[in-house]
Design a protein around this motif. Structure first.
Motif, PDB file in Angstrom:
ATOM      1  N   GLN A 249      15.826   8.446 -19.287  1.00  0.00           N
ATOM      2  CA  GLN A 249      16.105   8.236 -17.866  1.00  0.00           C
ATOM      3  C   GLN A 249      15.840   9.495 -17.061  1.00  0.00           C
TER       4      GLN A 249
ATOM      5  N   THR B 182      17.811   6.537 -13.059  1.00  0.00           N
ATOM      6  CA  THR B 182      16.868   5.430 -13.199  1.00  0.00           C
ATOM      7  C   THR B 182      16.226   5.519 -14.568  1.00  0.00           C
TER       8      THR B 182
ATOM      9  N   TRP C 265      13.303   5.220 -17.302  1.00  0.00           N
ATOM     10  CA  TRP C 265      11.858   5.437 -17.219  1.00  0.00           C
ATOM     11  C   TRP C 265      11.101   4.116 -17.208  1.00  0.00           C
TER      12      TRP C 265
ATOM     13  N   ASP D 199      11.938   1.486 -15.714  1.00  0.00           N
ATOM     14  CA  ASP D 199      12.025   0.880 -14.381  1.00  0.00           C
ATOM     15  C   ASP D 199      11.071   1.526 -13.382  1.00  0.00           C
ATOM     16  N   ILE D 200      10.511   2.672 -13.737  1.00  0.00           N
ATOM     17  CA  ILE D 200       9.584   3.374 -12.846  1.00  0.00           C
ATOM     18  C   ILE D 200       8.171   2.896 -13.144  1.00  0.00           C
ATOM     19  N   THR D 201       7.457   2.515 -12.088  1.00  0.00           N
ATOM     20  CA  THR D 201       6.106   1.989 -12.271  1.00  0.00           C
ATOM     21  C   THR D 201       5.021   3.006 -11.941  1.00  0.00           C
TER      22      THR D 201
ATOM     23  N   ARG E  79       8.089   5.352  -7.765  1.00  0.00           N
ATOM     24  CA  ARG E  79       8.164   3.942  -7.367  1.00  0.00           C
ATOM     25  C   ARG E  79       8.747   3.137  -8.513  1.00  0.00           C
ATOM     26  N   THR E  80       9.710   2.296  -8.183  1.00  0.00           N
ATOM     27  CA  THR E  80      10.379   1.485  -9.187  1.00  0.00           C
ATOM     28  C   THR E  80       9.903   0.042  -9.091  1.00  0.00           C
ATOM     29  N   LYS E  81      10.376  -0.781 -10.009  1.00  0.00           N
ATOM     30  CA  LYS E  81      10.012  -2.195 -10.008  1.00  0.00           C
ATOM     31  C   LYS E  81      10.516  -2.894  -8.759  1.00  0.00           C
TER      32      LYS E  81
ATOM     33  N   HIS F 157      13.486   0.476  -3.654  1.00  0.00           N
ATOM     34  CA  HIS F 157      14.265   1.500  -4.339  1.00  0.00           C
ATOM     35  C   HIS F 157      13.421   2.671  -4.842  1.00  0.00           C
ATOM     36  N   SER F 158      12.396   3.048  -4.099  1.00  0.00           N
ATOM     37  CA  SER F 158      11.601   4.218  -4.463  1.00  0.00           C
ATOM     38  C   SER F 158      12.449   5.472  -4.260  1.00  0.00           C
TER      39      SER F 158
END
Length: 152
Positions: free
Chosen positions: A70, A78, A80, A82-84, A100-102, A106-107
């Motif tokens: 995380q 967050t 890892w 979940d981060i895109t 940037r997240t899924k 929530h970036s």
């Protein structure tokens, strides 16, 4: 392995400077013969602010903690997975790194002004490496796969 990135200490030079100004006010009050209690209050207050400012300069606040599973940005954890994407974005406060997240709303932004200039490149590289590792990506070495190794 956990990596910690701290804010640039120069951001906090104003704190000990404010304490020194208050100590200067104490000196002026003493020179003009103000009551000792008033001078003592300003000396104590100015001294405490200078000490607190020096403490913050020596150990600036933590901005990012990168763990194996995380990332913790200013207290927001967050995963890892979940981060895109990791990239740079321009904001009204200057350039920032964006995680940037899924979930599109929530970036997570990391203003680059908050980091020491030497840390920016290292942070970007480490973020991308950890993100690739979390998603199972590897760097292509330019060779083709085995003939019987079919794509899934």
């Amino acid at each position: 392995m956990r990596t910690t990135y701290r804010m640039r200490p120069g951001r906090f030079l104003g704190i000990p400077a404010a304490g020194l100004i208050i100590l200067g006010v104490a000196a002026v009050l003493w020179a003009f013969g103000a009551p000792a209690a008033a001078v003592a209050v300003f000396v104590t207050l100015g001294g405490l602010i200078v000490l607190a400012g020096l403490w913050i300069l020596l150990r600036p606040p933590v901005l990012l903690k990168l763990g194996d599973d995380q990332v913790d940005v200013r207290g927001l954890r967050t995963s890892w997975t979940d981060i895109t994407e990791v990239g740079r974005v321009g904001t009204t406060q200057g350039e920032a790194l964006v995680l940037r997240t899924k979930q599109p709303d929530h970036s997570v932004l990391v203003p680059l002004r908050w980091l020491a200039p030497a840390q920016v490149g290292r942070l970007e590289t480490e973020l991308r490496e950890r993100l690739n590792k979390a998603h199972g990506y590897t760097i292509w070495d330019g060779t083709a796969g085995e003939p019987d190794d079919r794509a899934e």
